[in-house]
Design a protein around this motif. Sequence first.
Motif, short mmCIF file in Angstrom:
data_model
loop_
_atom_site.label_atom_id
_atom_site.label_comp_id
_atom_site.label_asym_id
_atom_site.label_seq_id
_atom_site.Cartn_x
_atom_site.Cartn_y
_atom_site.Cartn_z
N ALA A 249 3.64 -5.79 16.22
CA ALA A 249 2.87 -6.13 16.91
C ALA A 249 1.30 -5.71 16.35
N ARG A 250 1.41 -5.11 15.23
CA ARG A 250 -0.58 -4.77 14.68
C ARG A 250 -0.03 -5.04 13.16
N SER A 251 1.16 -6.13 12.70
CA SER A 251 1.15 -7.73 11.46
C SER A 251 -0.42 -7.75 11.11
N GLU A 252 -1.53 -7.55 12.10
CA GLU A 252 -2.60 -8.71 12.26
C GLU A 252 -3.22 -8.10 11.81
N LYS A 253 -2.98 -6.49 11.61
CA LYS A 253 -3.58 -5.28 10.90
C LYS A 253 -3.65 -4.93 9.72
N GLY A 254 -2.42 -5.19 9.42
CA GLY A 254 -1.90 -4.41 7.79
C GLY A 254 -0.04 -5.01 7.56
N ARG A 255 0.48 -4.72 7.01
CA ARG A 255 2.34 -4.91 6.20
C ARG A 255 2.26 -3.89 5.82
N HIS A 256 1.62 -2.52 5.83
CA HIS A 256 2.34 -1.80 4.71
C HIS A 256 2.50 -0.27 5.83
N LEU A 257 3.55 0.38 5.17
CA LEU A 257 4.44 0.85 6.14
C LEU A 257 4.61 2.21 5.16
N ILE A 258 4.50 3.69 6.10
CA ILE A 258 4.88 4.54 4.67
C ILE A 258 6.10 5.29 6.59
N THR A 259 7.13 5.83 5.24
CA THR A 259 8.17 7.13 6.46
C THR A 259 8.77 8.10 4.87
N SER A 260 9.77 9.09 5.31
CA SER A 260 10.50 9.44 4.42
C SER A 260 11.46 9.62 3.82
N THR A 261 12.00 10.62 2.92
CA THR A 261 13.63 9.82 2.12
C THR A 261 13.82 10.29 2.87
N ILE A 262 14.29 11.63 3.72
CA ILE A 262 15.17 11.88 4.20
C ILE A 262 15.21 11.63 6.07
N GLU A 263 14.67 10.25 5.95
CA GLU A 263 15.27 9.81 7.38
C GLU A 263 16.52 10.07 7.70
N THR B 110 5.86 2.29 1.65
CA THR B 110 6.02 3.65 0.80
C THR B 110 6.78 4.73 1.51
N VAL B 111 7.56 4.95 0.16
CA VAL B 111 8.19 6.14 0.86
C VAL B 111 7.60 7.38 0.62
N LEU B 112 7.81 8.36 1.32
CA LEU B 112 7.06 9.44 0.60
C LEU B 112 8.66 10.84 0.59
N PRO B 113 8.48 11.48 -1.31
CA PRO B 113 9.13 12.59 -1.09
C PRO B 113 8.90 13.54 -0.49
N VAL B 114 10.17 14.69 -1.13
CA VAL B 114 10.34 15.77 -0.15
C VAL B 114 10.50 17.07 -1.02
N ARG C 48 10.84 19.15 2.62
CA ARG C 48 9.58 19.00 4.44
C ARG C 48 8.64 18.42 3.32
N VAL C 49 7.95 17.33 4.27
CA VAL C 49 6.74 16.70 3.32
C VAL C 49 5.90 16.58 2.91
N ASP C 50 4.69 17.04 2.47
CA ASP C 50 3.91 17.83 2.02
C ASP C 50 2.51 16.19 2.50
N PRO C 51 1.61 17.42 3.91
CA PRO C 51 0.80 15.92 4.37
C PRO C 51 0.13 15.71 3.06
N ALA C 52 -0.51 16.34 1.82
CA ALA C 52 -1.21 15.26 1.25
C ALA C 52 -0.58 14.42 0.81
N MET D 94 16.03 16.36 -1.84
CA MET D 94 15.25 17.57 -2.37
C MET D 94 15.42 18.45 -3.02
N GLY D 95 16.41 17.43 -4.39
CA GLY D 95 16.03 18.40 -5.85
C GLY D 95 17.32 18.77 -6.00
N ILE D 96 18.86 19.30 -5.57
CA ILE D 96 19.28 20.07 -5.37
C ILE D 96 20.19 19.61 -6.08
#
Length: 382
Positions: free
Chosen positions: A86-100, A119-123, A128-132, A338-340
Amino acid sequence: MSLPVYLDYNATTPVAPEVLEAMEPFLRGQFGNPSSAHAYGAQAADAVAKARRQVAGLIGAHEREMVFTGCATEANNLAIAGAAWARSEKGRHLITSTIEHPSVAAPFRRLQAQGWEVTVLPVDAYGRVDPANLAAALRPDTVLVSVMHANNEVGTIQPVAEMARLARRHGALFHTDAAQSVGKIVVNVDELAVDLLTLAGHKFYAPKGVGALYVRTGTPLTPVLVGAGQEHRLRPGTENVPCIVGLGSAAESARRMLPELSRQLRRVRDTLHDGLLEAVAGLALNGHPVERLPNTLNVSFPDVSGRDLLAHVEAVAASVGSACHEDEDTVSGVLAAMGISLLRARGAIRLSTGRFTTVEQAREACNSLVAAWRSLARAAHP
């Protein structure tokens, strides 16, 4: 032979008695199609409308913002692919996390193969994902962020509200998979500031085969399935009326029982954890010690394999991780993210309590797990 103590509520829950009672008329005489323009259809349509109000009430939404689906996996696919398209005209960048959950990770992989950048965010060590990290990853062409509310394996609760507000300030939609949190803790879509939220019926005492997607008013979404116009034209197909009624009943029960149920779940879980800590030297908790679901206990036993341990405990029904990859003879990808260490991850099991788990059952399960661990550890180090 008596059944084992069930400690796998994160995999699925039994159907609650009041839910079964609510469903029964729609498995017998009240069989109408909600789209039919006669008395039978009106009866079914009224039942679906009531369930929609009940589910919306559980999460602080408006009834028109709820879309019923066949499961949480379908809801996740609709949220992710539907928002991206639905939003492909605005952009084609997506973000998720590594533990989904796989039902989130797989749609992102498919979109990536179709040309979207992901982009896959680490934990961190607690999962936990760091909001930063999210703030640094957001771009003008980011159209969607999807981070789960609570992890299905370790129970860690994510700072969703903070992340959703970051996404909103950058013009991106925010989706959260709340399949594990709804029904266990208070979930409110306005407090979380999310645009899309997934829930699963069989995680809080409704039957399998029904889920829902919250879609905030004004959120653009392209249907994944096409056909007729049911569910606000977002999910075509004749509604599964008995299961939708069951989902509504389960939502009403959850709304009424929270937060007392959360306190009960935590009390039983902590009884189990305290007993294991006392008896098992070197037991390690996986996940956040505080910011986690009140029913979830993921621990690593030293000197044994989690799979071997559970195989030797006939009195306990539990798992080493997500039921969606129980057949894989590998350590959890969540724990790896999680680096365990491999050794600690190998000894991990997930114990998840529920509405019908008692303190006495928790103690019984603890004793059985400790006895099996001692036997296996002795065999490994004679």
